[in-house]
Write an enzyme that holds these catalytic residues in place. Structure first.
Site, PDB file in Angstrom:
ATOM      1  N   HIS A   1       0.855  -1.179   0.000  1.00  0.00           N
ATOM      2  CA  HIS A   1       0.000   0.000   0.000  1.00  0.00           C
ATOM      3  C   HIS A   1       0.890   1.228   0.000  1.00  0.00           C
ATOM      4  O   HIS A   1       1.596   1.478   0.973  1.00  0.00           O
ATOM      5  CB  HIS A   1      -0.884   0.038   1.259  1.00  0.00           C
ATOM      6  CG  HIS A   1      -1.968  -0.978   1.285  1.00  0.00           C
ATOM      7  ND1 HIS A   1      -2.603  -1.359   2.454  1.00  0.00           N
ATOM      8  CD2 HIS A   1      -2.547  -1.699   0.291  1.00  0.00           C
ATOM      9  CE1 HIS A   1      -3.527  -2.273   2.173  1.00  0.00           C
ATOM     10  NE2 HIS A   1      -3.503  -2.495   0.872  1.00  0.00           N
ATOM     11  N   GLU A   2       0.883   1.972  -1.070  1.00  0.00           N
ATOM     12  CA  GLU A   2       1.547   3.277  -1.085  1.00  0.00           C
ATOM     13  C   GLU A   2       0.483   4.333  -0.857  1.00  0.00           C
ATOM     14  O   GLU A   2      -0.407   4.523  -1.685  1.00  0.00           O
ATOM     15  CB  GLU A   2       2.273   3.518  -2.397  1.00  0.00           C
ATOM     16  CG  GLU A   2       2.891   4.906  -2.524  1.00  0.00           C
ATOM     17  CD  GLU A   2       3.779   5.266  -1.330  1.00  0.00           C
ATOM     18  OE1 GLU A   2       3.437   6.213  -0.592  1.00  0.00           O
ATOM     19  OE2 GLU A   2       4.801   4.578  -1.132  1.00  0.00           O
TER      20      GLU A   2
ATOM     21  N   HIS B   1       7.575   2.002   5.146  1.00  0.00           N
ATOM     22  CA  HIS B   1       8.563   2.868   4.517  1.00  0.00           C
ATOM     23  C   HIS B   1       8.112   4.312   4.726  1.00  0.00           C
ATOM     24  O   HIS B   1       6.934   4.577   4.924  1.00  0.00           O
ATOM     25  CB  HIS B   1       8.722   2.543   3.035  1.00  0.00           C
ATOM     26  CG  HIS B   1       9.683   1.424   2.793  1.00  0.00           C
ATOM     27  ND1 HIS B   1      10.629   1.445   1.796  1.00  0.00           N
ATOM     28  CD2 HIS B   1       9.859   0.251   3.444  1.00  0.00           C
ATOM     29  CE1 HIS B   1      11.347   0.338   1.833  1.00  0.00           C
ATOM     30  NE2 HIS B   1      10.886  -0.416   2.820  1.00  0.00           N
ATOM     31  N   GLU B   2       9.103   5.232   4.728  1.00  0.00           N
ATOM     32  CA  GLU B   2       8.849   6.621   5.118  1.00  0.00           C
ATOM     33  C   GLU B   2       8.087   6.629   6.456  1.00  0.00           C
ATOM     34  O   GLU B   2       6.999   7.185   6.568  1.00  0.00           O
ATOM     35  CB  GLU B   2       8.058   7.374   4.038  1.00  0.00           C
ATOM     36  CG  GLU B   2       8.735   7.459   2.696  1.00  0.00           C
ATOM     37  CD  GLU B   2       8.589   6.170   1.874  1.00  0.00           C
ATOM     38  OE1 GLU B   2       9.539   5.795   1.168  1.00  0.00           O
ATOM     39  OE2 GLU B   2       7.516   5.541   1.949  1.00  0.00           O
TER      40      GLU B   2
ATOM     41  N   GLU C   1      11.802   1.316   7.100  1.00  0.00           N
ATOM     42  CA  GLU C   1      12.902   1.993   6.411  1.00  0.00           C
ATOM     43  C   GLU C   1      13.514   2.979   7.416  1.00  0.00           C
ATOM     44  O   GLU C   1      14.281   2.582   8.275  1.00  0.00           O
ATOM     45  CB  GLU C   1      12.360   2.680   5.160  1.00  0.00           C
ATOM     46  CG  GLU C   1      13.401   3.114   4.166  1.00  0.00           C
ATOM     47  CD  GLU C   1      12.758   3.723   2.935  1.00  0.00           C
ATOM     48  OE1 GLU C   1      13.301   3.523   1.839  1.00  0.00           O
ATOM     49  OE2 GLU C   1      11.718   4.389   3.056  1.00  0.00           O
TER      50      GLU C   1
ATOM     51  N   GLU D   1      17.739   1.717  -2.390  1.00  0.00           N
ATOM     52  CA  GLU D   1      17.148   2.316  -3.579  1.00  0.00           C
ATOM     53  C   GLU D   1      17.907   3.553  -4.049  1.00  0.00           C
ATOM     54  O   GLU D   1      17.920   3.857  -5.253  1.00  0.00           O
ATOM     55  CB  GLU D   1      15.687   2.685  -3.314  1.00  0.00           C
ATOM     56  CG  GLU D   1      15.493   3.722  -2.242  1.00  0.00           C
ATOM     57  CD  GLU D   1      14.055   3.805  -1.751  1.00  0.00           C
ATOM     58  OE1 GLU D   1      13.527   4.926  -1.721  1.00  0.00           O
ATOM     59  OE2 GLU D   1      13.474   2.764  -1.402  1.00  0.00           O
TER      60      GLU D   1
END
Length: 668
Positions: free
Chosen positions: A382-383, A451-452, A470, A476
């Site tokens: 899920h972004e 992430h973030e 992260e 990346e």
């Protein structure tokens, strides 16, 4: 029983864990081994504390307190109403982790304060002294306050006795935690994130952080004058730091103290300050290795969005499932499978994603069914694009869909400089959002990694479905930017990783990125990439390279063998930004695994093998930089050797510039 003794007699006392008092205004507590001492005192009716390690002053008298709205301060005119001391000693077991059994041993002092003024507000301060550091927190008890409480500032300071070299990243940057580390004197800092690691002039290694960050703003540290650092709570968009009602309890303010930096890595103080596991049945929580279409997207082979180079298609997913089978890897991450991906999705514009509708050319049921038939589990993605309004409206239906399709792990991204284009990721709004999603995932039997993210403060102990995150510059950056310097991964274990696991996404064997953007590469040797799976802990270990780069590659055997859950961890050597050698014991076998990495300098490291079981033999399966190999010369070349060893032996590790060594010690 901990006894109180006159302060004047403290120097003559040999008691362990004692609390002493010379008046109603001064109290001391020592750690169980007597090395770390916290002193609390009222100076001019204002609370202060100080910290010593042995005879070394670490923190000299430093302020405590708060500022509420309308400049209403809670910092002076106090009296000590009562105090309570206790000891605690218990060993608990992690559901998963870098060490299975953890001892939680401390002495505690709780000071109950009350204002002598008209308001007569109460404030409790809880101090804990551990053998590996100290911690304290504030408890503002319920006391009949009916109005909302707005905290405008926390006055906690850390007045360091001596200067030292600090390893830091800036706070309040639009890249959140994704910055390179700078090393400079404490006396020159601005405002920085935690963990903040310091090599003090006294010779001690220090790390400032916080634990059990719940319904509060996270702290950054602002340099004021000299060597004084002050807690700087991350504000809401309107400037208020913390909103609460009736009462509040802060996170623990932590200071880990060690004789040398490597000892910080095996301190579990932050975990010990979190609440015990609240998930009764943890049988569904698992650690694993996974591959993904992810690296192909970052190097430009595929796109996240629909089109001719679309990465997440049913055809590609089935190809990757087949390749996972050939590689013996049983999890696959698929990003970009859902509707909403466009070339401009990340441009901070409250982008709208659907978390239940499929992208063109992708069939979720067909892919998950195919994966199940082939013994592979899909990792969901899920972004949010930091549009949390959109995400939270869909979270129940999105989690239910994953559960229905047999997906039990979700990666959740939050690209964007602000949440909802308004609030910091690490303010109280973000803290509460990330904890809400964590609990919601547990309701659906889902494990997650962010992430973030918000920084890790040990909540994985309480909710062990919080797997990794992260929270730093990951692999990346090597795909599409100048990349992470060679020294970067020799800094991470002493800084970011002190907070908890990181999804760094190691395991790139094609470090020259032959299919990637011109001029971009991974700044390490391939052998170092193997070693990173040991030095950078994550219970979800991505083997990030393109699957074809693993096929028929003998060195891939180490990536197949290396575990993701450990019985024990030891750090054999290391210097911040220079090198590190870590060994970990597999929780499911008698095998030990070693990772050793260096910065830009080639080096030879001699290590003793006395961590191995005594009176038995092991086969050391060694993966090392080949002769003449370094970051600039044949960096993909790995030499594989086998050698019979025992606990009485030693090995010499030859690391090329930017290189590394990975070893499996298999009992024979």
């Amino acid at each position: 029983m901990i006894k109180k003794i006159p302060l004047i007699a403290l120097a003559l006392s040999t008691m362990v864990g004692c609390i002493s008092q010379n008046s109603e205004k001064t109290y001391q507590i020592q750690s169980p081994n007597g090395e770390n001492t916290i002193q609390f005192e009222l100076t001019d009716l204002a609370p202060q504390y100080s910290v010593k390690h042995g005879n070394t002053e670490v923190i000299v008298p430093s302020k405590l307190g708060f500022v509420f709205k309308d400049n209403d301060t809670l910092q002076h005119n106090f009296e000590v109403v009562s105090q309570k001391e206790s000891s605690y000693d218990n060993t608990w077991k992690q559901v998963w982790g870098e060490k299975h059994s953890i001892r939680n041993h401390y002495n505690e002092l709780v000071v109950h304060l009350q204002e002598k003024s008209e308001k007569k507000r109460k404030l409790n301060i809880e101090f804990r002294a551990f053998d590996d550091g100290i911690a304290f927190r504030y408890v503002f008890p319920e006391q009949g306050i009916k109005d909302s409480i707005f905290i405008m500032d926390e006055l906690t300071t850390f007045n360091l006795k001596e200067d030292g070299k600090a390893w830091w990243i800036p706070a309040y940057d639009e890249q959140r935690y994704e910055n390179l580390f700078t090393a400079s004197p404490v006396s020159t800092l601005d405002t920085v994130h935690t963990p903040l690691t310091i090599e003090s002039k006294s010779g001690l290694a220090l790390s400032f952080h916080e634990a059990n960050l719940t319904d509060f703003a996270s702290t950054t540290l602002a340099h004021t004058t000299g060597t004084t650092l002050k807690t700087d709570l991350v504000p809401w968009s309107d400037g208020i730091k913390v909103r609460t009602t009736k009462s509040f309890r802060t996170p623990w303010r932590t200071l880990q103290i060690a004789k040398k930096p490597t000892d910080l890595i095996t301190s579990y103080l932050v975990l010990n300050l979190n609440e015990p596991n609240k998930i009764e049945d943890t049988s569904w929580i698992e650690t694993f290795k996974y591959i993904g279409i992810w690296w192909g997207m970052h190097i430009g082979k595929y796109t996240f969005w629909e089109g001719d180079k679309q990465g997440a298609t049913t055809v590609h997913a089935k190809e990757y499932i087949n390749e996972a089978n050939k590689l013996g890897i049983d999890h696959l991450l698929i990003e970009g499978w859902n509707k909403g991906w466009t070339p401009s999705w990340y441009e901070n514009a409250m982008h709208q994603f659907s978390f239940t509708k499929e992208a063109d050319n992708f069939n979720l049921k067909e892919v998950t069914d195919y994966a199940a038939d082939h013994g592979v589990k899909i990792v969901g993605y899920h972004e949010t694009g930091s549009n949390l309004k959109n995400y939270l409206q869909q979270i129940d239906s999105a989690f239910a869909l994953y559960k229905k399709r047999g997906i039990t792990t979700v990666k959740i991204g939050h690209v964007g400089s602000k949440l909802n284009m308004k609030e910091w990721h690490h303010g109280q709004f973000g803290v509460n959002y990330f904890r809400y999603v964590l609990k919601k995932a547990a309701e659906y039997g889902l494990e997650i990694y962010y992430h973030e993210p918000i920084k890790d403060t040990g909540e994985r102990r309480t909710y062990p479905n919080m797997m990794s995150r992260e929270g730093a510059r990951g692999q990346e950056y090597n795909a599409w930017s100048d990349g992470n310097p060679t020294s970067y991964t020799t800094i991470l274990p002493f800084t970011r990783l002190l907070a908890g696991p990181m999804d760094y996404t190691a395991g790139i064997l094609d470090v020259n990125i032959e299919q990637g953007y011109p001029g971009r590469r991974v700044h390490s040797t391939a052998a170092k990439q193997l070693a990173l799976t040991v030095t950078v802990f994550s219970p979800l270990q991505m083997l990030a390279d393109l699957p074809e780069n693993y096929m028929n590659q003998p060195a891939f055997k180490f990536l197949q063998d290396v575990p993701t859950d450990w019985e024990d961890t030891k750090v054999l050597n290391g210097e911040i930004g220079q090198y590190i050698t870590t060994v970990r014991k597999d929780i499911n076998s008698d095998d030990w695994f070693l990772g050793s990495i260096t910065n830009e300098d080639a080096r030879s490291l001699s290590i003793n093998l006395d961590f191995l079981d005594k009176n038995v033999s092991y086969e050391a399966q060694i993966y090392k930089d080949a002769d003449g190999t370094d970051i600039d010369h044949n960096p993909t070349k790995i030499d594989i050797q086998k050698k019979k060893v025992s606990a009485s032996d030693s090995l010499t590790l030859e690391l090329g510039s930017g290189g590394g060594t990975a070893i499996r010690f298999k009992k024979i």
